[in-house]
Design an enzyme around this catalytic site. Sequence first.
Site, PDB file in Angstrom:
ATOM      1  N   TYR A   1       8.779   9.559   6.835  1.00 21.92           N
ATOM      2  CA  TYR A   1       7.619  10.274   7.427  1.00 21.92           C
ATOM      3  C   TYR A   1       6.948   9.440   8.526  1.00 21.92           C
ATOM      4  CZ  TYR A   1       2.699  11.890   7.328  1.00 21.92           C
ATOM      5  OH  TYR A   1       1.430  12.287   7.650  1.00 21.92           O
ATOM      6  N   ILE A   2       6.448   8.266   8.182  1.00 22.80           N
ATOM      7  CA  ILE A   2       5.721   7.481   9.189  1.00 22.80           C
ATOM      8  C   ILE A   2       6.714   6.847  10.173  1.00 22.80           C
ATOM      9  CG2 ILE A   2       3.962   5.696   9.571  1.00 22.80           C
ATOM     10  CD1 ILE A   2       3.229   6.029   6.566  1.00 22.80           C
TER      11      ILE A   2
ATOM     12  N   ASP B   1      18.131   3.213   7.575  1.00 25.33           N
ATOM     13  CA  ASP B   1      17.488   3.968   6.494  1.00 25.33           C
ATOM     14  C   ASP B   1      18.575   4.279   5.469  1.00 25.33           C
ATOM     15  OD1 ASP B   1      14.691   6.042   6.611  1.00 25.33           O
ATOM     16  OD2 ASP B   1      16.154   6.202   4.980  1.00 25.33           O
TER      17      ASP B   1
ATOM     18  N   GLY C   1      14.444   9.600   3.202  1.00 22.48           N
ATOM     19  CA  GLY C   1      14.280   9.951   4.608  1.00 22.48           C
ATOM     20  C   GLY C   1      15.188  11.108   5.002  1.00 22.48           C
TER      21      GLY C   1
ATOM     22  N   ALA D   1      10.489   0.741   5.560  1.00 23.90           N
ATOM     23  CA  ALA D   1      11.257   1.218   4.408  1.00 23.90           C
ATOM     24  C   ALA D   1      10.633   0.775   3.085  1.00 23.90           C
ATOM     25  CB  ALA D   1      12.692   0.689   4.496  1.00 23.90           C
TER      26      ALA D   1
ATOM     27  N   ASN E   1      13.312  -2.258  -4.527  1.00 24.74           N
ATOM     28  CA  ASN E   1      13.422  -1.680  -3.186  1.00 24.74           C
ATOM     29  C   ASN E   1      12.432  -2.330  -2.209  1.00 24.74           C
ATOM     30  OD1 ASN E   1      14.701   0.825  -1.806  1.00 24.74           O
ATOM     31  ND2 ASN E   1      12.565   0.844  -1.191  1.00 24.74           N
TER      32      ASN E   1
ATOM     33  N   SER F   1      -0.467  -1.942   2.607  1.00 24.75           N
ATOM     34  CA  SER F   1      -1.203  -0.801   2.052  1.00 24.75           C
ATOM     35  C   SER F   1      -2.572  -1.203   1.534  1.00 24.75           C
ATOM     36  CB  SER F   1      -0.383  -0.235   0.896  1.00 24.75           C
ATOM     37  OG  SER F   1      -1.144   0.683   0.157  1.00 24.75           O
TER      38      SER F   1
ATOM     39  N   TYR G   1       3.003  -0.451  -7.159  1.00 22.44           N
ATOM     40  CA  TYR G   1       3.216  -0.251  -5.722  1.00 22.44           C
ATOM     41  C   TYR G   1       2.395  -1.274  -4.928  1.00 22.44           C
ATOM     42  CZ  TYR G   1       2.617   1.737  -1.088  1.00 22.44           C
ATOM     43  OH  TYR G   1       2.531   1.899   0.271  1.00 22.44           O
TER      44      TYR G   1
ATOM     45  N   LYS H   1       3.710  -4.598  -2.542  1.00 26.46           N
ATOM     46  CA  LYS H   1       3.324  -4.841  -1.139  1.00 26.46           C
ATOM     47  C   LYS H   1       2.596  -6.179  -0.999  1.00 26.46           C
ATOM     48  CE  LYS H   1       4.665  -1.014   0.974  1.00 26.46           C
ATOM     49  NZ  LYS H   1       5.423  -0.954   2.238  1.00 26.46           N
TER      50      LYS H   1
ATOM     51  N   THR I   1      -3.481  20.783  -8.585  1.00 17.95           N
ATOM     52  CA  THR I   1      -3.905  19.995  -9.728  1.00 17.95           C
ATOM     53  C   THR I   1      -4.817  18.886  -9.232  1.00 17.95           C
ATOM     54  OG1 THR I   1      -1.799  20.454 -10.754  1.00 17.95           O
ATOM     55  CG2 THR I   1      -2.998  18.562 -11.587  1.00 17.95           C
TER      56      THR I   1
ATOM     57  N   ARG J   1     -10.728   9.159  -0.596  1.00 15.48           N
ATOM     58  CA  ARG J   1      -9.728   8.426   0.191  1.00 15.48           C
ATOM     59  C   ARG J   1     -10.031   8.578   1.679  1.00 15.48           C
ATOM     60  NH1 ARG J   1      -8.993   6.815  -4.034  1.00 15.48           N
ATOM     61  NH2 ARG J   1      -7.124   6.713  -5.337  1.00 15.48           N
TER      62      ARG J   1
HETATM   63  N1  UDP Z   1      -4.359  13.926  -5.953  1.00 11.81           N
HETATM   64  C1  UDP Z   1      -4.708  15.059  -6.701  1.00 11.81           C
HETATM   65  N2  UDP Z   1      -3.781  16.056  -6.822  1.00 11.81           N
HETATM   66  C2  UDP Z   1      -2.550  15.995  -6.243  1.00 11.81           C
HETATM   67  C3  UDP Z   1      -2.220  14.847  -5.478  1.00 11.81           C
HETATM   68  C4  UDP Z   1      -3.159  13.841  -5.359  1.00 11.81           C
HETATM   69  O1  UDP Z   1      -5.813  15.152  -7.246  1.00 11.81           O
HETATM   70  O2  UDP Z   1      -1.750  16.927  -6.380  1.00 11.81           O
HETATM   71  C5  UDP Z   1      -5.364  12.857  -5.789  1.00 11.81           C
HETATM   72  C6  UDP Z   1      -4.866  11.481  -6.232  1.00 11.81           C
HETATM   73  O3  UDP Z   1      -5.138  11.294  -7.609  1.00 11.81           O
HETATM   74  C7  UDP Z   1      -5.679  10.575  -5.312  1.00 11.81           C
HETATM   75  C8  UDP Z   1      -5.843  11.385  -4.037  1.00 11.81           C
HETATM   76  O4  UDP Z   1      -5.598  12.736  -4.398  1.00 11.81           O
HETATM   77  O5  UDP Z   1      -6.960  10.356  -5.859  1.00 11.81           O
HETATM   78  C9  UDP Z   1      -4.860  10.993  -2.945  1.00 11.81           C
HETATM   79  O6  UDP Z   1      -3.583  10.948  -3.521  1.00 11.81           O
HETATM   80  P1  UDP Z   1      -2.250  10.854  -2.663  1.00 11.81           P
HETATM   81  O7  UDP Z   1      -1.113  10.930  -3.649  1.00 11.81           O
HETATM   82  O8  UDP Z   1      -2.279  11.856  -1.569  1.00 11.81           O
HETATM   83  O9  UDP Z   1      -2.304   9.431  -1.978  1.00 11.81           O
HETATM   84  P2  UDP Z   1      -2.448   7.955  -2.611  1.00 11.81           P
HETATM   85  O10 UDP Z   1      -3.939   7.685  -2.607  1.00 11.81           O
HETATM   86  O11 UDP Z   1      -1.849   7.959  -3.961  1.00 11.81           O
HETATM   87  O12 UDP Z   1      -1.703   7.097  -1.670  1.00 11.81           O
END
Ligand code: UDP
Length: 343
Positions: free
Chosen positions: A11-12, A31, A36, A74, A92, A117, A141, A145, A207, A222
């Site tokens: 993606y990025i 890649d 990807g 990557a 990875n 990150s 994760y 990093k 969700t 975020r």
């Molecule tokens: N999130 C959510 N529902 C989803 C996907 C993400 O509530 O279907 C929430 C997740 O718990 C986090 C925020 O949205 O608080 C951003 O999550 P995302 O996976 O987009 O990015 P991350 O912060 O994990 O890199």
Amino acid sequence: MTILVTGGAGYIGSHCVRQLIAAGQKVCVIDNLSRGHREAVPPQASFFQIDLLDTEQLTDIMKSQRIEKVIHFAALAYVGESVENPLPYYSNNTAGTISLLRAMRQSRVSQIVFSSSCATYGIPASIPVTEDSPQTPINPYGWSKLFIEQMLIDCAHSYPNFGFIGLRYFNVAGCTHDGALGEDHNPETHLIPNCLKTALGQQSQMTILGNDYPTADGTCIRDYIHVDDICAAHLLALDALTPEAQRFYNIGLGHGYSVLEVIKTAERVTGCEIPIEYHPRRPGDPPVLAASNEKISRELGWSPRYTSLEEIIRSAWNWFQTHPHGYEHKTGSHTGNEPKDHS
Ligand code: UDP
């Protein structure tokens, strides 16, 4: 000069390859295509499907393609997945980077821009997060990093002329303005794509992973930053990369939005209702992340072009409407869940 872009079909990475080519750079992409898409790599770039752990082949490519600098995207990048199954993240991401650094040494390539990150900060003591904030990740994760950041610091200390710039991304979102490239993850776990897939009728509801966080509406906050702005920062970093460089920069807008605010904005942009359901927290999620981008603005002259969440989501919506099933199944616009007419 040829730039090696690892993960350039992702993606990025693919957005960055496009910007590099537009800027007149020669680009070589590697890649393993585990996540990807070959279609995302423009024909102007040379392409090799190899794995980062294959040091020998990496070295051969660096020598034969006369690589001078590396941009290293990557990686596996799902917080939740890293909690459920950490070893692929260390293998990875961390071991893969050891292999890459070895290949760089063997082929006398000594400059790298690295995708780090905000997950390296864990639960920050204060918001917005500055680059010198303590780094105590709360998921594998983030650790995968952070270990790489330390390796880069150690390499710069011990190997003459080894220079690096590490860019700590906050939440990357959106797609390039003409809709040619986009976000196509499988599985898709990210918030904005999942909102848009719900708007397209591909899933019945969104969700929300936790509404008992210490934030105003109880959902996580975020800092969403447009992918093209992230890539612009890489081009600036490439220019600033010298054998002496040892720097880290945050890249974010500087303020955050809650999960509920993102969903509401996605409803406005798409004109579709996005039903929600509350679920428990996802392990590994900090409550609030937002970047201080003061350092990268001051030192590299970076500033974001996309400054509103609405613009960022609109650019993603453009892609999802024309590519409802990603790269492989591009179709017309009929989705069965057409936007309501608000006129
Ligand atoms: N999130 C959510 N529902 C989803 C996907 C993400 O509530 O279907 C929430 C997740 O718990 C986090 C925020 O949205 O608080 C951003 O999550 P995302 O996976 O987009 O990015 P991350 O912060 O994990 O890199």
